[in-house]
Design a protein around this motif. Structure first.
Motif, short mmCIF file in Angstrom:
data_model
loop_
_atom_site.label_atom_id
_atom_site.label_comp_id
_atom_site.label_asym_id
_atom_site.label_seq_id
_atom_site.Cartn_x
_atom_site.Cartn_y
_atom_site.Cartn_z
N ILE A 1 0.84 -1.20 0.00
CA ILE A 1 0.00 0.00 0.00
C ILE A 1 0.87 1.25 0.00
N LYS A 2 1.92 1.25 0.81
CA LYS A 2 2.83 2.39 0.83
C LYS A 2 3.59 2.53 -0.48
N ALA A 3 4.00 1.41 -1.05
CA ALA A 3 4.74 1.45 -2.32
C ALA A 3 3.89 2.03 -3.44
N ALA A 4 2.57 1.89 -3.34
CA ALA A 4 1.68 2.43 -4.36
C ALA A 4 1.38 3.91 -4.15
N GLY A 5 1.95 4.51 -3.09
CA GLY A 5 1.86 5.96 -2.95
C GLY A 5 1.04 6.48 -1.80
N ALA A 6 0.56 5.63 -0.91
CA ALA A 6 -0.27 6.09 0.20
C ALA A 6 0.55 6.24 1.48
N SER A 7 0.21 7.25 2.25
CA SER A 7 0.69 7.37 3.62
C SER A 7 -0.44 6.93 4.54
#
Length: 235
Positions: free
Chosen positions: A180-186
């Motif tokens: 999820i983080k790798a896809a751009g979310a914080s």
């Protein structure tokens, strides 16, 4: 400038004040954990950030813009999505239909589609035509997370996503966080499980009685300090 900030945030339910001057920050590509006992104000904080509870405009800023007075649908459309406590799936809809709810109001496309959500949680592809509430608790939580991801958020608010789940299921849920983080979310993650929060977070805030009582990186916080901030220091 932080991606998300609260500034002296307060919240009320009628005459009852639930939050008292809460200040937190979330940076790009960061996971922040909010810990605290039941009634500490964690869910109220999440609801305030998401626009479910309205506030003064400047009390919440997102990407440098004051959004504290905006309704939830406007905040979601700008890139803030919440996985609510208790999952809140639609019982009359299938797994796939529940996921598609997350695209409503979305202003732009991104990484997350039905296929990428199914890649993240393969069991949901197998159960895509099943009623959402016919799944196990862990699978329902995956649907709730996937539904939020379908809006392609920059900020994902996760409220008690491990609540009531078996440890092996919790492990599977949290194994999705790096993707999820790798896809751009914080992420802002509310957790009662201190060990789980410390394992997943870059920074931790502890709440008690509607106030921030401790903050820092997991490495900088001692067990004693966390205990005192969580339960209150012994007199």
């Amino acid at each position: 400038m932080s991606l998300l900030e609260t500034h002296n945030l307060t919240a009320h339910y009628g005459d009852f004040q639930a939050l008292f001057g809460v200040d937190i920050t979330l940076e790009e590509a960061e996971t922040v954990a909010i810990i605290g006992a039941n009634g500490a104000g964690k869910t109220t904080l999440m609801r305030s950030i998401a626009g479910v509870l309205r506030n003064a405009a400047e009390a919440v800023t997102y990407d440098g813009r004051p959004v504290g007075a905006q309704p939830a649908d406007e905040i979601m459309a700008q890139g803030v999505a919440m996985v609510p406590e208790g999952r809140k799936l639609f019982p009359s809809l299938s797994v796939e239909e529940n996921l598609l709810i997350g695209t409503y109001g979305r202003k732009k496309s991104g990484h997350w589609t039905l296929n990428t959500v199914y890649d993240l949680f393969p069991i949901l592809r197998e159960r895509r035509n099943s009623p959402g509430t016919a799944l196990s608790g862990g699978q329902q939580q995956m649907v709730a997370i996937g539904r939020a991801l379908m809006s392609n958020p920059r900020v994902l608010l996760c409220d008690e996503i491990s609540l009531g789940l078996a440890p092996v299921v919790i492990k599977d849920i949290y194994a999705a966080v790096p993707a999820i983080k790798a896809a751009g979310a914080s992420l802002v993650v509310v957790e009662q499980d201190i060990a789980q929060a410390m394992a997943v977070a870059d920074r931790v805030y502890c709440m008690m009685e509607g106030r921030i009582t401790l903050s820092g990186t997991p490495e900088s916080l001692s067990r004693e300090a966390i205990h005192d901030a969580y339960f209150g220091a012994a007199a």
